[in-house]
Scaffold this active site. Sequence first.
Site, PDB file in Angstrom:
ATOM      1  N   ASN A   1       1.390  18.894 -20.194  1.00  0.00           N
ATOM      2  CA  ASN A   1       1.017  17.845 -21.117  1.00  0.00           C
ATOM      3  C   ASN A   1       1.228  18.755 -22.784  1.00  0.00           C
ATOM      4  O   ASN A   1       0.378  18.091 -23.499  1.00  0.00           O
ATOM      5  CB  ASN A   1      -0.617  17.105 -20.801  1.00  0.00           C
ATOM      6  CG  ASN A   1      -0.738  16.588 -19.603  1.00  0.00           C
ATOM      7  OD1 ASN A   1       0.063  15.561 -19.429  1.00  0.00           O
ATOM      8  ND2 ASN A   1      -1.655  16.854 -19.022  1.00  0.00           N
TER       9      ASN A   1
ATOM     10  N   GLU B   1      11.226  17.633 -24.074  1.00  0.00           N
ATOM     11  CA  GLU B   1      10.913  17.854 -23.174  1.00  0.00           C
ATOM     12  C   GLU B   1      11.796  19.335 -22.628  1.00  0.00           C
ATOM     13  O   GLU B   1      10.689  20.058 -21.921  1.00  0.00           O
ATOM     14  CB  GLU B   1      10.730  17.090 -22.044  1.00  0.00           C
ATOM     15  CG  GLU B   1       9.817  15.384 -22.499  1.00  0.00           C
ATOM     16  CD  GLU B   1       8.501  16.283 -22.193  1.00  0.00           C
ATOM     17  OE1 GLU B   1       7.799  16.729 -22.122  1.00  0.00           O
ATOM     18  OE2 GLU B   1       7.741  14.801 -22.399  1.00  0.00           O
TER      19      GLU B   1
ATOM     20  N   HIS C   1       1.421  16.696 -25.715  1.00  0.00           N
ATOM     21  CA  HIS C   1       1.111  15.344 -25.206  1.00  0.00           C
ATOM     22  C   HIS C   1      -0.331  14.385 -25.835  1.00  0.00           C
ATOM     23  O   HIS C   1       0.164  13.404 -25.925  1.00  0.00           O
ATOM     24  CB  HIS C   1       0.951  15.705 -23.469  1.00  0.00           C
ATOM     25  CG  HIS C   1       2.631  15.689 -22.931  1.00  0.00           C
ATOM     26  ND1 HIS C   1       3.920  16.199 -23.853  1.00  0.00           N
ATOM     27  CD2 HIS C   1       3.698  14.327 -22.544  1.00  0.00           C
ATOM     28  CE1 HIS C   1       4.884  16.101 -22.643  1.00  0.00           C
ATOM     29  NE2 HIS C   1       4.521  14.887 -22.743  1.00  0.00           N
TER      30      HIS C   1
ATOM     31  N   ARG D   1      -1.358  21.892 -13.443  1.00  0.00           N
ATOM     32  CA  ARG D   1      -0.091  21.114 -13.725  1.00  0.00           C
ATOM     33  C   ARG D   1      -0.620  20.250 -15.391  1.00  0.00           C
ATOM     34  O   ARG D   1       0.010  20.135 -15.833  1.00  0.00           O
ATOM     35  CB  ARG D   1      -0.257  19.301 -12.115  1.00  0.00           C
ATOM     36  CG  ARG D   1       0.541  18.752 -13.072  1.00  0.00           C
ATOM     37  CD  ARG D   1       1.063  17.661 -12.243  1.00  0.00           C
ATOM     38  NE  ARG D   1       2.143  16.795 -12.761  1.00  0.00           N
ATOM     39  CZ  ARG D   1       2.194  15.511 -11.451  1.00  0.00           C
ATOM     40  NH1 ARG D   1       1.581  15.706 -10.432  1.00  0.00           N
ATOM     41  NH2 ARG D   1       3.045  14.918 -12.109  1.00  0.00           N
TER      42      ARG D   1
ATOM     43  N   HIS E   1       0.955  11.877 -28.023  1.00  0.00           N
ATOM     44  CA  HIS E   1      -0.104  10.183 -26.795  1.00  0.00           C
ATOM     45  C   HIS E   1      -0.412   9.370 -28.301  1.00  0.00           C
ATOM     46  O   HIS E   1      -0.570   7.887 -28.784  1.00  0.00           O
ATOM     47  CB  HIS E   1      -0.435   9.875 -26.025  1.00  0.00           C
ATOM     48  CG  HIS E   1       0.318  10.555 -24.232  1.00  0.00           C
ATOM     49  ND1 HIS E   1      -0.121  11.083 -23.727  1.00  0.00           N
ATOM     50  CD2 HIS E   1       1.403  10.238 -24.615  1.00  0.00           C
ATOM     51  CE1 HIS E   1       0.547  11.250 -22.128  1.00  0.00           C
ATOM     52  NE2 HIS E   1       2.090  10.921 -23.249  1.00  0.00           N
TER      53      HIS E   1
ATOM     54  N   GLU F   1      -3.033  17.857 -10.749  1.00  0.00           N
ATOM     55  CA  GLU F   1      -3.796  17.708 -12.021  1.00  0.00           C
ATOM     56  C   GLU F   1      -5.158  17.970 -12.031  1.00  0.00           C
ATOM     57  O   GLU F   1      -6.439  17.237 -12.640  1.00  0.00           O
ATOM     58  CB  GLU F   1      -3.141  16.631 -13.078  1.00  0.00           C
ATOM     59  CG  GLU F   1      -2.717  17.259 -14.978  1.00  0.00           C
ATOM     60  CD  GLU F   1      -2.809  16.133 -15.497  1.00  0.00           C
ATOM     61  OE1 GLU F   1      -3.599  15.702 -16.296  1.00  0.00           O
ATOM     62  OE2 GLU F   1      -1.894  15.601 -15.520  1.00  0.00           O
TER      63      GLU F   1
ATOM     64  N   HIS G   1       9.043   8.339 -27.095  1.00  0.00           N
ATOM     65  CA  HIS G   1       7.994   9.623 -26.493  1.00  0.00           C
ATOM     66  C   HIS G   1       7.945  11.537 -27.055  1.00  0.00           C
ATOM     67  O   HIS G   1       6.915  11.290 -27.179  1.00  0.00           O
ATOM     68  CB  HIS G   1       7.851   9.536 -25.044  1.00  0.00           C
ATOM     69  CG  HIS G   1       6.955   9.897 -24.156  1.00  0.00           C
ATOM     70  ND1 HIS G   1       5.842  10.586 -23.982  1.00  0.00           N
ATOM     71  CD2 HIS G   1       7.663  11.210 -23.726  1.00  0.00           C
ATOM     72  CE1 HIS G   1       5.625  11.041 -23.769  1.00  0.00           C
ATOM     73  NE2 HIS G   1       6.286  11.939 -23.218  1.00  0.00           N
TER      74      HIS G   1
ATOM     75  N   ARG H   1       0.737  -1.083   0.413  1.00  0.00           N
ATOM     76  CA  ARG H   1      -0.051   0.350  -0.049  1.00  0.00           C
ATOM     77  C   ARG H   1       1.114   1.824  -0.132  1.00  0.00           C
ATOM     78  O   ARG H   1       0.291   2.199   0.469  1.00  0.00           O
ATOM     79  CB  ARG H   1      -0.941   0.155   1.387  1.00  0.00           C
ATOM     80  CG  ARG H   1      -1.758  -0.514   1.471  1.00  0.00           C
ATOM     81  CD  ARG H   1      -3.315  -0.960   2.147  1.00  0.00           C
ATOM     82  NE  ARG H   1      -3.837  -1.929   1.772  1.00  0.00           N
ATOM     83  CZ  ARG H   1      -4.089  -3.203   2.402  1.00  0.00           C
ATOM     84  NH1 ARG H   1      -3.094  -3.184   3.015  1.00  0.00           N
ATOM     85  NH2 ARG H   1      -5.237  -4.341   2.337  1.00  0.00           N
TER      86      ARG H   1
ATOM     87  N   LYS I   1       3.627  11.457 -10.857  1.00  0.00           N
ATOM     88  CA  LYS I   1       2.781  10.557 -12.030  1.00  0.00           C
ATOM     89  C   LYS I   1       3.400   8.662 -12.192  1.00  0.00           C
ATOM     90  O   LYS I   1       4.278   9.141 -12.406  1.00  0.00           O
ATOM     91  CB  LYS I   1       2.326  11.327 -13.179  1.00  0.00           C
ATOM     92  CG  LYS I   1       1.603  12.175 -12.716  1.00  0.00           C
ATOM     93  CD  LYS I   1       1.592  12.244 -14.890  1.00  0.00           C
ATOM     94  CE  LYS I   1       0.179  13.761 -14.521  1.00  0.00           C
ATOM     95  NZ  LYS I   1      -0.068  13.931 -15.833  1.00  0.00           N
TER      96      LYS I   1
ATOM     97  N   LYS J   1       9.276  22.624 -13.723  1.00  0.00           N
ATOM     98  CA  LYS J   1       8.212  20.953 -13.766  1.00  0.00           C
ATOM     99  C   LYS J   1       7.581  21.248 -11.603  1.00  0.00           C
ATOM    100  O   LYS J   1       6.628  21.279 -11.507  1.00  0.00           O
ATOM    101  CB  LYS J   1       8.715  19.338 -13.500  1.00  0.00           C
ATOM    102  CG  LYS J   1       7.426  18.749 -13.134  1.00  0.00           C
ATOM    103  CD  LYS J   1       7.699  17.812 -13.901  1.00  0.00           C
ATOM    104  CE  LYS J   1       6.235  16.831 -13.419  1.00  0.00           C
ATOM    105  NZ  LYS J   1       6.777  15.566 -14.569  1.00  0.00           N
TER     106      LYS J   1
END
Length: 377
Positions: free
Chosen positions: A253, A194, A256, A249, A260, A245, A275, A130, A152, A235
């Site tokens: 993206n 990036e 992206h 935030r 993606h 997000e 990527h 956990r 993330k 960041k």
Amino acid sequence: MTSASPSAAKRTVRVDLGDRSYDILIGPGLIATAAGEIAARLKGRRMAVITDEHVAPLYLEPLMASLKAKEIEAVSLVLPAGERTKSFEHLIPVCDTILGARIERNDAVIALGGGVIGDLTGFAAGIARRGSRFIQIPTSLLAQVDSSVGGKTGINSPHGKNLIGVFHQPDLVLADTDVLDTLSPREFRAGYAEVAKYGLIDKPDFFAWLEKNWQAVFAGGEARIEAIAISCQAKADVVAADERENGLRALLNLGHTFGHALEAATQYDGSRLVHGEGVAIGMVLAHQFSARMNLASPDDATRVEAHLKAVGLPTRMNDIPGALPPAEKLMDAIAQDKKVKGGKLTFILTRGIGQSFVANDVPANEVLRFLEEKHPG
């Protein structure tokens, strides 16, 4: 690319999240001294190191030696390299390694690798017992400036990229700039996309600096450390303001959603598209689409494309080897993207260089028409 100067100053960026705050250390030689930095922050004496078959021959032994010198017991797991490792298939052995190492509350799981290893390992650390403590040692430029920071984590699904995961912040990030010298030019360029993104989001002066100094960033030394530190600080500031997000935030993206979709269209085949390359094309598309919607000048899109092209990045869909599915299929991937809310398309668009914003309820028919125009088929 040449090695960073031994005298290059290390930099520290703090991610301010209250009692979950952590440091990003940036500079040369950090893998060799990793155990000292870890021991200064964590009391645990057991670690599980997760890496891949490309990184292990280069950096696993010096990291394990550093841990041993501080009397930290460590086990390691070496996984296949590549985007397809971010899967349920490989999540299971990572979790088994963590549990088998008897990682306890003050111990930690270490991700030694690029974004794939960091995302996968972070997800496993987030769900094993956990939630286990987690350390990122990113070995690619992309991972150092983006995926290793902010918590993330996740794996891919046939439905899309990063659709299964959790937010799980690391306890420490060690960005050893020396390791970047072993990257292929293509990998370094992919990470640079990036870096450029942070300028395009809200730092026009940084983007202008990159236009003038990108060759020095590629060469190494102080310019490289400076670019990484600025990117990480950018960041860190966003994550501190909007960890989950819910608003700000989402700006991270930029490029992206398109990127993606292109990655999914190539079935995550790294020989065709990685990527950072998808992000580069996506950022150009985002600026072009913004111009199409009369939000920004076409000159901004031209400037973005010119810079990314100058560093050797792909900037158009027809730069991707092989055939792409039709525009309708790309739209399917966009509709499955995490940045869809209530069935409405959400994009990061721009009003100019460094003037990005979250655009909700973007008309799907306009996006489809735009993709049909840009599609190489």
